[in-house]
Design a protein around this motif. Structure first.
Motif, PDB file in Angstrom:
ATOM      1  N   ASN A 348       1.074  -1.216   0.025  1.00 31.47           N
ATOM      2  CA  ASN A 348      -0.021  -0.011   0.072  1.00 31.47           C
ATOM      3  C   ASN A 348       0.847   1.163  -0.056  1.00 31.47           C
ATOM      4  O   ASN A 348       1.634   1.552   1.018  1.00 31.47           O
ATOM      5  CB  ASN A 348      -0.936  -0.051   1.368  1.00 31.47           C
ATOM      6  CG  ASN A 348      -1.839  -1.203   1.223  1.00 31.47           C
ATOM      7  OD1 ASN A 348      -2.411  -1.397   0.005  1.00 31.47           O
ATOM      8  ND2 ASN A 348      -2.257  -1.665   2.382  1.00 31.47           N
ATOM      9  N   SER A 367      -2.686   0.433   6.179  1.00 35.03           N
ATOM     10  CA  SER A 367      -3.936   1.087   5.464  1.00 35.03           C
ATOM     11  C   SER A 367      -3.496   2.712   5.386  1.00 35.03           C
ATOM     12  O   SER A 367      -2.703   2.980   5.732  1.00 35.03           O
ATOM     13  CB  SER A 367      -4.952   0.857   6.599  1.00 35.03           C
ATOM     14  OG  SER A 367      -4.845   1.702   7.660  1.00 35.03           O
ATOM     15  N   ALA A 369      -4.886   6.613   5.442  1.00 28.52           N
ATOM     16  CA  ALA A 369      -6.083   7.400   6.200  1.00 28.52           C
ATOM     17  C   ALA A 369      -7.126   8.018   5.476  1.00 28.52           C
ATOM     18  O   ALA A 369      -7.139   7.872   4.432  1.00 28.52           O
ATOM     19  CB  ALA A 369      -4.976   8.763   6.775  1.00 28.52           C
ATOM     20  N   PRO A 370      -8.167   7.967   6.158  1.00 27.99           N
ATOM     21  CA  PRO A 370      -9.443   8.137   5.525  1.00 27.99           C
ATOM     22  C   PRO A 370      -9.202   9.877   4.845  1.00 27.99           C
ATOM     23  O   PRO A 370      -8.681  10.696   5.072  1.00 27.99           O
ATOM     24  CB  PRO A 370     -10.513   8.827   6.613  1.00 27.99           C
ATOM     25  CG  PRO A 370      -9.921   7.710   7.893  1.00 27.99           C
ATOM     26  CD  PRO A 370      -8.540   7.806   7.498  1.00 27.99           C
ATOM     27  N   GLY A 371      -9.962   9.554   3.456  1.00 30.64           N
ATOM     28  CA  GLY A 371      -9.721  10.969   2.605  1.00 30.64           C
ATOM     29  C   GLY A 371      -8.420  10.857   1.587  1.00 30.64           C
ATOM     30  O   GLY A 371      -8.493  11.681   0.889  1.00 30.64           O
ATOM     31  N   THR A 373      -6.931   9.922  -0.996  1.00 30.11           N
ATOM     32  CA  THR A 373      -7.213   9.146  -2.364  1.00 30.11           C
ATOM     33  C   THR A 373      -6.788  10.073  -3.424  1.00 30.11           C
ATOM     34  O   THR A 373      -6.544  11.320  -3.196  1.00 30.11           O
ATOM     35  CB  THR A 373      -9.003   9.257  -2.681  1.00 30.11           C
ATOM     36  OG1 THR A 373      -9.402  10.467  -2.495  1.00 30.11           O
ATOM     37  CG2 THR A 373      -9.721   8.291  -1.667  1.00 30.11           C
ATOM     38  N   GLN A 382      -0.335  16.319   7.995  1.00 30.39           N
ATOM     39  CA  GLN A 382      -1.450  15.506   8.142  1.00 30.39           C
ATOM     40  C   GLN A 382      -1.182  14.091   7.905  1.00 30.39           C
ATOM     41  O   GLN A 382      -0.398  13.535   7.115  1.00 30.39           O
ATOM     42  CB  GLN A 382      -2.317  15.836   6.839  1.00 30.39           C
ATOM     43  CG  GLN A 382      -3.617  15.167   6.789  1.00 30.39           C
ATOM     44  CD  GLN A 382      -4.313  15.483   5.585  1.00 30.39           C
ATOM     45  OE1 GLN A 382      -4.353  16.580   5.073  1.00 30.39           O
ATOM     46  NE2 GLN A 382      -5.238  14.684   5.204  1.00 30.39           N
ATOM     47  N   GLY A 385      -1.452   7.689   6.584  1.00 30.46           N
ATOM     48  CA  GLY A 385      -1.751   6.188   6.629  1.00 30.46           C
ATOM     49  C   GLY A 385      -0.907   5.639   8.055  1.00 30.46           C
ATOM     50  O   GLY A 385      -0.332   6.309   8.553  1.00 30.46           O
TER      51      GLY A 385
END
Length: 446
Positions: A348, A367, A369-371, A373, A382, A385
């Motif tokens: 990933n 994984s 992190a949300p958002g 993309t 910020q 992941g």
């Protein structure tokens, strides 16, 4: 429930007298023995009525156990016939139960709680101080006053008044806090910044902020050595009793090594978020941070090496940071997500595109992190992941690369421009804050 998970105990018979204060009060309440007069006292003792008077001792706490526990609270003598009991309640709605345990009638206990709730709310812990006049001779104790307050000392005092509605007179307690600055200095040991700072008496909650303050200036793996000196100054809010309220805030950070030194001040310009500035009011923020993960150990540097999986000599385009799976990884700079997907080799991975031709790459995430993309904008620092060991990997780590105009460069050798400098009104305000912190540091050093 108390903080240790046990049931909250309102029974005053299992409360303890604070040893130092109780002993002092007992000494104050009991007339001292004059040894030169001992013979005369013996003669007086023979006269029955006087002997009876001398034999009486002031009541300290007729409820105390031979082996009391301080779990529910502590008590102290105010005067021979008045005692104060202090306890921490899980919620303000426990106040009536506490007062009932002191022998107060249900009606008065319920009324006290109803009068207190508008001042202290219903949720969160409070400190309750109950002043009682001891009954003696089997009589019930009498509640004289109740002080219920939050951590910042705000709350209410309830005074028993038979002429007042519901039997209580109320006096609001104003918030009373102040900021205290503490300074800690120490030297790096052979283990880590964390263990070095804790050994110097630093609150462990400050250590991550200290490390973040130097993400643009120091490589903690290769540039910091035993004997290097650090200093931290933090402000802690305390209430009227001197008890901490909330967590401390790091306001000054300094690092001195054999090669360079850096001193930084926390400052919030008007209308902006707090940040770190050098003594001249220049921001530490650069276009790229040197390390995008906290608490990392460099396990493989930039350059040619024998690949641990493929077994042949190959250019290692980035740096490997050995960190446990699940460690947050941050954007080294503000930019746009160019790629966020799985690769057989990189696992990933996230690729960020920055200004001035820079590109940063992050491999082996557990994984995203949300958002995060493709096409999304991310801010510097910020979370993008969590580290892991996906793809072609020999163990949990973060592989990090920096590219400039299509060419891979050593992330630790990236030269970026200086941060922006404060000007005019903001600079004047910064100078005042800097001088205030320096004065407190100097006072601490004396």
């Amino acid at each position: 429930m108390t903080t240790d998970g046990s049931a909250l105990d309102f029974d005053p018979r299992r409360w303890s007298i604070a040893p130092d204060r109780a002993a002092s009060a007992q000494r104050d309440a009991t007339p001292p023995i004059r040894w030169p007069l001992l013979a005369g006292a013996a003669l007086l003792l023979a006269a029955g009525p006087v002997a009876g008077l001398l034999d009486r001792q002031p009541v300290v706490d007729r409820h105390s156990d031979p082996q009391p526990t301080a779990r529910a609270g502590t008590a102290r003598v105010v005067r021979p016939d008045v005692i104060q009991r202090t306890t921490t309640l899980p919620a303000a709605t426990d106040l009536a139960a506490l007062l009932r345990a002191q022998g107060l009638p249900q009606e008065l206990a319920t009324a006290a709680q109803a009068l207190a709730l508008p001042h202290i709310g219903g949720g969160g812990a409070i400190t309750a101080v109950v002043s009682l006049r001891l009954g003696g001779d089997g009589a019930s104790d009498q509640v004289l006053r109740v002080r219920a307050a939050r951590a910042d000392s705000s709350g209410v005092a309830l005074i028993r008044d038979a002429t007042a509605p519901q039997g209580w007179r109320t006096e609001p307690l104003a918030r009373s806090v102040e900021a205290r600055l503490t300074v800690a200095r120490g030297e790096m040991n052979a283990d880590s910044l964390y263990s070095s700072a804790v050994a110097a008496g630093v609150d462990e909650s400050l250590i991550p902020d200290f490390a973040k303050a130097f993400v643009y200036d120091f490589d903690f793996q290769r540039e910091i050595h035993p004997g290097d000196v650090f200093e931290m100054a933090a402000e802690q809010t305390v209430n009227a009793d001197g008890q901490p309220v909330g967590v401390p805030t790091l306001v000054y950070a300094a690092f001195i090594t054999a090669d360079k030194s850096r001193a930084l001040y926390r400052f919030a310009p008007p209308g902006a978020q707090p940040g770190w500035y050098d003594g001249n009011g220049r921001s530490i923020v650069r276009s790229l941070m040197r390390t995008p993960v906290e608490g990392a150990r460099v396990s493989s540097t930039f350059g040619w090496r024998v690949h641990p999986v493929l077994g042949f000599r190959k250019l290692h385009n980035g740096i490997d940071f050995a960190v446990p799976s699940g460690t947050p990884v941050y954007a080294a700079g503000a930019g746009t997500v160019d790629t966020a997907h799985f690769s057989a080799t990189a696992g990933n991975m996230v690729i960020l595109r920055h200004d001035k031709g820079y590109l940063t790459k992050y491999f082996h995430f557990t994984s995203f992190a949300p958002g995060v993309t493709q096409g999304a904008h991310v801010a510097q620092g910020q979370e993008i992941g969590l580290s892991g060991t996906t793809g072609r990997s020999t163990g949990p780590h973060l592989h990090y690369e920096v590219h400039l105009n299509g060419e891979a460069i050593d992330p630790m050798a990236v030269k970026t421009e200086d941060g922006l400098a404060l000007t005019e009104t903001a600079l004047d305000a910064f100078h005042r804050e800097r001088d205030r912190i320096d004065a407190a540091r100097a006072a601490h050093a004396r």
